[in-house]
Design a protein around this motif. Structure first.
Motif, PDB file in Angstrom:
ATOM      1  N   GLU A 112       0.819  -1.220   0.000  1.00 10.65           N
ATOM      2  CA  GLU A 112       0.000   0.000   0.000  1.00 10.65           C
ATOM      3  C   GLU A 112       0.853   1.272   0.000  1.00 10.65           C
ATOM      4  OE1 GLU A 112      -3.611   2.077   2.520  1.00 10.65           O
ATOM      5  OE2 GLU A 112      -3.166  -0.040   2.840  1.00 10.65           O
ATOM      6  N   ARG A 113       1.880   1.327   0.825  1.00  8.67           N
ATOM      7  CA  ARG A 113       2.710   2.532   0.906  1.00  8.67           C
ATOM      8  C   ARG A 113       3.394   2.825  -0.427  1.00  8.67           C
ATOM      9  NH1 ARG A 113       7.821   4.154   1.718  1.00  8.67           N
ATOM     10  NH2 ARG A 113       8.689   2.074   1.944  1.00  8.67           N
ATOM     11  N   GLU A 114       3.977   1.804  -1.031  1.00 10.55           N
ATOM     12  CA  GLU A 114       4.688   1.974  -2.297  1.00 10.55           C
ATOM     13  C   GLU A 114       3.724   2.302  -3.438  1.00 10.55           C
ATOM     14  OE1 GLU A 114       5.105  -0.577  -0.213  1.00 10.55           O
ATOM     15  OE2 GLU A 114       7.189  -0.429   0.444  1.00 10.55           O
ATOM     16  N   ARG A 115       2.516   1.706  -3.409  1.00  9.85           N
ATOM     17  CA  ARG A 115       1.517   2.025  -4.440  1.00  9.85           C
ATOM     18  C   ARG A 115       1.132   3.501  -4.362  1.00  9.85           C
ATOM     19  NH1 ARG A 115      -3.336  -0.510  -3.922  1.00  9.85           N
ATOM     20  NH2 ARG A 115      -2.882  -1.303  -1.862  1.00  9.85           N
ATOM     21  N   LYS A 116       0.975   4.019  -3.151  1.00 13.14           N
ATOM     22  CA  LYS A 116       0.644   5.446  -2.991  1.00 13.14           C
ATOM     23  C   LYS A 116       1.765   6.332  -3.516  1.00 13.14           C
ATOM     24  CE  LYS A 116      -2.701   5.047   0.708  1.00 13.14           C
ATOM     25  NZ  LYS A 116      -3.068   5.303   2.084  1.00 13.14           N
ATOM     26  N   GLU A 175       1.348   6.371  -7.196  1.00 16.78           N
ATOM     27  CA  GLU A 175       0.157   7.122  -7.597  1.00 16.78           C
ATOM     28  C   GLU A 175       0.344   8.632  -7.502  1.00 16.78           C
ATOM     29  OE1 GLU A 175      -2.774   5.111  -5.218  1.00 16.78           O
ATOM     30  OE2 GLU A 175      -2.688   3.357  -6.547  1.00 16.78           O
ATOM     31  N   GLU A 176       1.230   9.079  -6.615  1.00 20.04           N
ATOM     32  CA  GLU A 176       1.529  10.509  -6.520  1.00 20.04           C
ATOM     33  C   GLU A 176       2.385  10.985  -7.690  1.00 20.04           C
ATOM     34  OE1 GLU A 176       3.367  11.122  -2.728  1.00 20.04           O
ATOM     35  OE2 GLU A 176       1.543  10.592  -1.620  1.00 20.04           O
ATOM     36  N   ARG A 177       2.938  10.060  -8.446  1.00 15.31           N
ATOM     37  CA  ARG A 177       3.905  10.425  -9.490  1.00 15.31           C
ATOM     38  C   ARG A 177       3.444  10.098 -10.909  1.00 15.31           C
ATOM     39  NH1 ARG A 177       6.292   9.385  -4.857  1.00 15.31           N
ATOM     40  NH2 ARG A 177       8.155  10.589  -4.252  1.00 15.31           N
ATOM     41  N   ILE A 212       1.296   3.164 -18.559  1.00 18.23           N
ATOM     42  CA  ILE A 212       1.447   4.567 -18.159  1.00 18.23           C
ATOM     43  C   ILE A 212       2.871   5.025 -18.460  1.00 18.23           C
ATOM     44  CG2 ILE A 212       1.303   6.203 -16.232  1.00 18.23           C
ATOM     45  CD1 ILE A 212      -0.462   3.917 -14.865  1.00 18.23           C
ATOM     46  N   GLY A 213       2.974   6.084 -19.230  1.00 15.20           N
ATOM     47  CA  GLY A 213       4.286   6.621 -19.569  1.00 15.20           C
ATOM     48  C   GLY A 213       4.550   7.973 -18.946  1.00 15.20           C
ATOM     49  N   SER A 214       3.500   8.599 -18.427  1.00 13.37           N
ATOM     50  CA  SER A 214       3.638   9.935 -17.845  1.00 13.37           C
ATOM     51  C   SER A 214       3.959   9.807 -16.357  1.00 13.37           C
ATOM     52  CB  SER A 214       2.343  10.723 -18.067  1.00 13.37           C
ATOM     53  OG  SER A 214       2.506  12.036 -17.630  1.00 13.37           O
ATOM     54  N   ILE A 215       5.262   9.835 -16.053  1.00 13.51           N
ATOM     55  CA  ILE A 215       5.740   9.601 -14.688  1.00 13.51           C
ATOM     56  C   ILE A 215       6.588  10.789 -14.256  1.00 13.51           C
ATOM     57  CG2 ILE A 215       7.005   8.006 -13.185  1.00 13.51           C
ATOM     58  CD1 ILE A 215       6.679   5.969 -15.647  1.00 13.51           C
ATOM     59  N   LYS A 216       6.212  11.397 -13.141  1.00 14.29           N
ATOM     60  CA  LYS A 216       6.954  12.532 -12.599  1.00 14.29           C
ATOM     61  C   LYS A 216       7.907  12.044 -11.504  1.00 14.29           C
ATOM     62  CE  LYS A 216       3.066  14.179 -11.338  1.00 14.29           C
ATOM     63  NZ  LYS A 216       1.977  14.885 -10.730  1.00 14.29           N
ATOM     64  N   GLU A 217       8.940  12.820 -11.247  1.00 16.89           N
ATOM     65  CA  GLU A 217       9.872  12.560 -10.135  1.00 16.89           C
ATOM     66  C   GLU A 217      10.423  11.133 -10.160  1.00 16.89           C
ATOM     67  OE1 GLU A 217       8.099  13.723  -6.397  1.00 16.89           O
ATOM     68  OE2 GLU A 217       6.906  15.239  -7.418  1.00 16.89           O
ATOM     69  N   LYS A 218      10.943  10.741 -11.305  1.00 14.90           N
ATOM     70  CA  LYS A 218      11.478   9.380 -11.448  1.00 14.90           C
ATOM     71  C   LYS A 218      12.643   9.119 -10.487  1.00 14.90           C
ATOM     72  CE  LYS A 218      10.151   8.419 -16.205  1.00 14.90           C
ATOM     73  NZ  LYS A 218      10.628   8.045 -17.551  1.00 14.90           N
ATOM     74  N   ASP A 219      13.445  10.149 -10.213  1.00 19.60           N
ATOM     75  CA  ASP A 219      14.585   9.945  -9.317  1.00 19.60           C
ATOM     76  C   ASP A 219      14.147   9.594  -7.902  1.00 19.60           C
ATOM     77  OD1 ASP A 219      16.496  10.264 -11.269  1.00 19.60           O
ATOM     78  OD2 ASP A 219      16.692  12.419 -10.937  1.00 19.60           O
ATOM     79  N   THR A 256      14.598   5.937  -5.789  1.00 12.96           N
ATOM     80  CA  THR A 256      15.098   5.784  -4.424  1.00 12.96           C
ATOM     81  C   THR A 256      14.133   4.954  -3.576  1.00 12.96           C
ATOM     82  OG1 THR A 256      16.258   7.886  -4.586  1.00 12.96           O
ATOM     83  CG2 THR A 256      15.851   7.039  -2.365  1.00 12.96           C
ATOM     84  N   ILE A 257      12.857   5.284  -3.647  1.00  9.13           N
ATOM     85  CA  ILE A 257      11.841   4.586  -2.850  1.00  9.13           C
ATOM     86  C   ILE A 257      11.798   3.098  -3.191  1.00  9.13           C
ATOM     87  CG2 ILE A 257       9.340   4.378  -2.494  1.00  9.13           C
ATOM     88  CD1 ILE A 257       9.341   7.531  -2.916  1.00  9.13           C
ATOM     89  N   LEU A 258      11.894   2.786  -4.493  1.00  5.23           N
ATOM     90  CA  LEU A 258      11.796   1.393  -4.938  1.00  5.23           C
ATOM     91  C   LEU A 258      13.155   0.687  -5.001  1.00  5.23           C
ATOM     92  CD1 LEU A 258       9.127   1.814  -7.763  1.00  5.23           C
ATOM     93  CD2 LEU A 258       8.762   1.157  -5.378  1.00  5.23           C
ATOM     94  N   LYS A 259      14.221   1.396  -4.604  1.00  6.81           N
ATOM     95  CA  LYS A 259      15.576   0.831  -4.581  1.00  6.81           C
ATOM     96  C   LYS A 259      15.986   0.278  -5.951  1.00  6.81           C
ATOM     97  CE  LYS A 259      15.451  -0.300   0.336  1.00  6.81           C
ATOM     98  NZ  LYS A 259      14.148   0.063   0.813  1.00  6.81           N
ATOM     99  N   ILE A 260      15.810   1.117  -6.968  1.00  8.71           N
ATOM    100  CA  ILE A 260      16.153   0.739  -8.339  1.00  8.71           C
ATOM    101  C   ILE A 260      17.607   1.113  -8.593  1.00  8.71           C
ATOM    102  CG2 ILE A 260      15.673   1.200 -10.780  1.00  8.71           C
ATOM    103  CD1 ILE A 260      12.736   1.782  -9.868  1.00  8.71           C
ATOM    104  N   PRO A 261      18.417   0.167  -9.085  1.00  8.60           N
ATOM    105  CA  PRO A 261      19.826   0.467  -9.370  1.00  8.60           C
ATOM    106  C   PRO A 261      19.980   1.596 -10.396  1.00  8.60           C
ATOM    107  CG  PRO A 261      19.407  -1.891  -9.480  1.00  8.60           C
ATOM    108  CD  PRO A 261      18.074  -1.226  -9.348  1.00  8.60           C
TER     109      PRO A 261
END
Length: 190
Positions: free
Chosen positions: A62-66, A69-71, A124-131, A135-140
């Motif tokens: 739930e936390r990560e989905r939110k 959804e904000e982005r 969905i391709g329209s994504i804001k604040e990818k950086d 960080t939140i999703l721990k993406i290399p």
């Protein structure tokens, strides 16, 4: 290929054309097993010299989905519970347009796989604040967020109609999706 014995070419084309982007989902989360099977379908997409530059993060918490959804920006605000597939691209393995094309093929295969599992999806391709999402999703760092696919149990059946333009909701909140006839976009040279 045994499954093709039971699927006519008409059924196959009908299956592809029945897949629609879904934005209204049910109140139950989709099963991880169905999502994983759809991702596996995505991984069978063609890629330059079989580079397979795709990686994925399945987000069901739930936390990560939110945070996601904000982005993201939706054409029509979504409803219901949904998981997200964050599609990641290693552009060093498949750079440029060839890499973009294979990533798109991967996403389409995932959407078709979700459809085969009885789930709906929205690419969905329209994504804001990818950086910050990285960080939140721990993406290399060597992976780029290519797109996000929302998925869940469909609670709408968009109507296809002939024409051009953006999808729209009518007064009854039914989604209409205009599609241009093939004859208007194809020129045949004999």
């Amino acid at each position: 290929m045994l499954y093709l014995l039971f699927l006519t070419s008409h059924d196959f084309h009908e299956f592809i054309q029945a897949r629609r982007s879904i934005r209204r989902f049910g109140e139950e989360m989709p099963p991880l097993s169905s999502i994983m099977r759809a991702i596996e379908d995505g991984m069978y997409a063609p890629s330059p010299v079989n580079s397979q530059p795709w990686y994925f993060v399945v987000v069901m918490g739930e936390r990560e989905r939110k945070e996601i959804e904000e982005r993201i920006e939706w054409l029509i605000p979504p409803q219901g519970k949904r998981a997200y597939i964050v599609v990641l691209w290693d552009s060093l393995k498949a750079p440029g347009w060839a890499g973009i094309a294979c990533m798109g093929a991967c996403c389409e295969n995932i959407l078709l796989g979700l459809h085969a599992e009885g789930l709906g999806g929205c690419w969905i391709g329209s994504i804001k604040e990818k950086d910050s999402l990285r960080t939140i999703l721990k993406i290399p760092q060597h992976l780029s967020i290519f797109s996000i696919i929302a998925c869940g149990y469909p609670q709408e059946k968009p109507l296809i109609e002939t024409g051009e333009g953006r999808p729209y909701l009518d007064k009854k909140k039914v989604l209409h999706v205009p599609k241009v006839p093939v004859k208007e976009r194809v020129r045949v040279i004999k």
